[in-house]
Design a protein around this motif. Structure first.
Motif, PDB file in Angstrom:
ATOM      1  N   UNK A 297       6.941  -4.413  -7.028  1.00 40.95           N
ATOM      2  CA  UNK A 297       5.981  -4.871  -8.013  1.00 40.95           C
ATOM      3  C   UNK A 297       4.777  -5.522  -7.350  1.00 40.95           C
ATOM      4  N   UNK A 298       5.033  -6.278  -6.280  1.00 38.86           N
ATOM      5  CA  UNK A 298       3.941  -6.887  -5.527  1.00 38.86           C
ATOM      6  C   UNK A 298       3.024  -5.824  -4.932  1.00 38.86           C
ATOM      7  N   UNK A 299       3.627  -4.751  -4.435  1.00 41.60           N
ATOM      8  CA  UNK A 299       2.844  -3.657  -3.862  1.00 41.60           C
ATOM      9  C   UNK A 299       1.925  -3.029  -4.908  1.00 41.60           C
ATOM     10  N   UNK A 309      -0.735  -5.865   0.933  1.00 36.77           N
ATOM     11  CA  UNK A 309       0.356  -6.689   0.419  1.00 36.77           C
ATOM     12  C   UNK A 309       0.266  -8.114   0.961  1.00 36.77           C
ATOM     13  N   UNK A 310      -0.095  -8.246   2.216  1.00 35.95           N
ATOM     14  CA  UNK A 310      -0.233  -9.574   2.831  1.00 35.95           C
ATOM     15  C   UNK A 310      -1.355 -10.369   2.181  1.00 35.95           C
ATOM     16  N   UNK A 311      -2.497  -9.715   1.974  1.00 35.83           N
ATOM     17  CA  UNK A 311      -3.644 -10.390   1.352  1.00 35.83           C
ATOM     18  C   UNK A 311      -3.311 -10.841  -0.068  1.00 35.83           C
ATOM     19  N   UNK A 312      -2.620  -9.967  -0.800  1.00 32.13           N
ATOM     20  CA  UNK A 312      -2.279 -10.290  -2.184  1.00 32.13           C
ATOM     21  C   UNK A 312      -1.300 -11.467  -2.245  1.00 32.13           C
ATOM     22  N   UNK A 313      -0.258 -11.408  -1.405  1.00 31.34           N
ATOM     23  CA  UNK A 313       0.719 -12.500  -1.383  1.00 31.34           C
ATOM     24  C   UNK A 313       0.088 -13.819  -0.969  1.00 31.34           C
TER      25      UNK A 313
END
Length: 327
Positions: A297-299, A309-313
């Motif tokens: 879901x994060x992806x 994914x790293x930037x979003x997290x």
């Protein structure tokens, strides 16, 4: 003495506030709305409220503007992207208390201005240089015949717009350069695998010969377009570059760039060395384990926000903890 007819019943309150009866009871439980008699439902089969108390709550519940979710729907982007614009100062918002929570609100005027700005001047990471790398944003040009100086201010697929010091606009293409030549060319350098970006926020100068434009030009040439991101609005420039070392031999250029970068850095660090400038990211490893469906879901969310994914997290954690990038 007040009479029974002067009070408002629960159902009427719900209609005034445009909520359900259950929500009215929720407001009572949360002490946002106080009934005239705590036990009136036993006698009147409803709670009774003073009109002035209901009006006061109605004012408190009225949205003072657009939320980040509202703006996201309006612009067709992810709410996280809106939050990033706010953090970077690209979209002006005011934090206000609404329904017991501190939220960012954007005025109708600001949203309209933002739409106008982004329509005219926004240049994202895929649009600040041409596919063949011939032209790029803020690239400087000289005309040996007229001794005129200019800089590229707009880039399209295979051509661009150059503005001279006198304010004249000239369309450049491979077929016609109008006697202008550039000293600096882009090179398609390998992608820098270092984590994160060093981020700079600059005011957008009116003078095209300003050192801010010169600094961005030098960074693009040194790092390569694949390792940079550039976003501009009507009055600001957000420039992001992978951590790197920029070698500079010209003393005067070194002095100008050092000053500009020191003042403009918003995330990461700038180290001045004897032989150049070192741009260092401030990311450190953080390992967490989550369920597989959670990661998927994060992806998806990261993809919608046009982020890794790293930037979003990282952005989600910053928002949740309300941490500034430079803290």
């Amino acid at each position: 003495m007040s009479t029974h007819s002067q009070y408002i019943k629960t159902k009427e309150v719900a209609e005034i506030l445009k909520v359900t009866v259950a929500t009215v009871y929720k407001y009572v439980k949360e002490k946002k709305l106080k009934p005239v008699y705590e036990d009136s439902w036993q006698i009147d089969e409803t709670l009774l409220f003073r009109p002035e108390d209901v009006e006061q709550l109605k004012e408190e519940l009225t949205k003072p503007g657009y939320t980040t979710g509202d703006v996201a729907k309006e612009l067709g982007i992810h709410p996280t992207t809106v939050a990033i614009y706010i953090k970077k100062g690209i979209l002006k918002a005011e934090k206000q208390k609404y329904q017991g929570r501190e939220l960012y609100f954007i005025s109708e005027v600001e949203l309209k201005n933002f739409k106008d700005r982004t329509k005219k001047t926004r240049s994202d990471s895929k649009q600040f240089y041409t596919r063949d790398l011939t032209y790029f944003l803020f690239q400087s040009y000289h005309n040996d015949s007229t001794h005129d100086f200019g800089r590229i201010v707009e880039v399209n697929d295979n051509d661009c717009t150059l503005v001279t010091l006198t304010g004249k606009e000239i369309q450049l293409s491979q077929d016609s350069t109008h006697g202008f030549k550039s000293q600096y060319k882009l090179i398609d350098k390998p992608y820098n695998t270092k984590k994160g970006y060093v981020k700079f926020l600059f005011p957008k100068p009116l003078n095209i010969s300003h050192a801010i434009y010169e600094t961005i030009e030098q960074l693009l040439v040194a790092a390569g377009p694949q390792n940079c991101k550039l976003t501009q609005t009507e009055d600001s420039i957000l420039f992001e570059i992978k951590p790197t070392f920029i070698e500079i031999n010209d003393v005067d250029l070194f002095t100008r760039m050092s000053t500009i970068l020191k003042h403009g850095v918003k995330e990461g660090e700038v180290f001045i060395r004897h032989d150049g400038i070192f741009l260092k990211g401030n990311l450190v490893p953080l390992t967490i384990h989550v369920p597989k469906n959670f990661k998927e879901q994060l992806k998806k969310n990261a993809h919608k926000a046009d982020m890794t994914l790293e930037e979003y997290g990282y952005t989600l954690m910053k928002e949740r903890l309300d941490i500034k990038s430079d803290e």
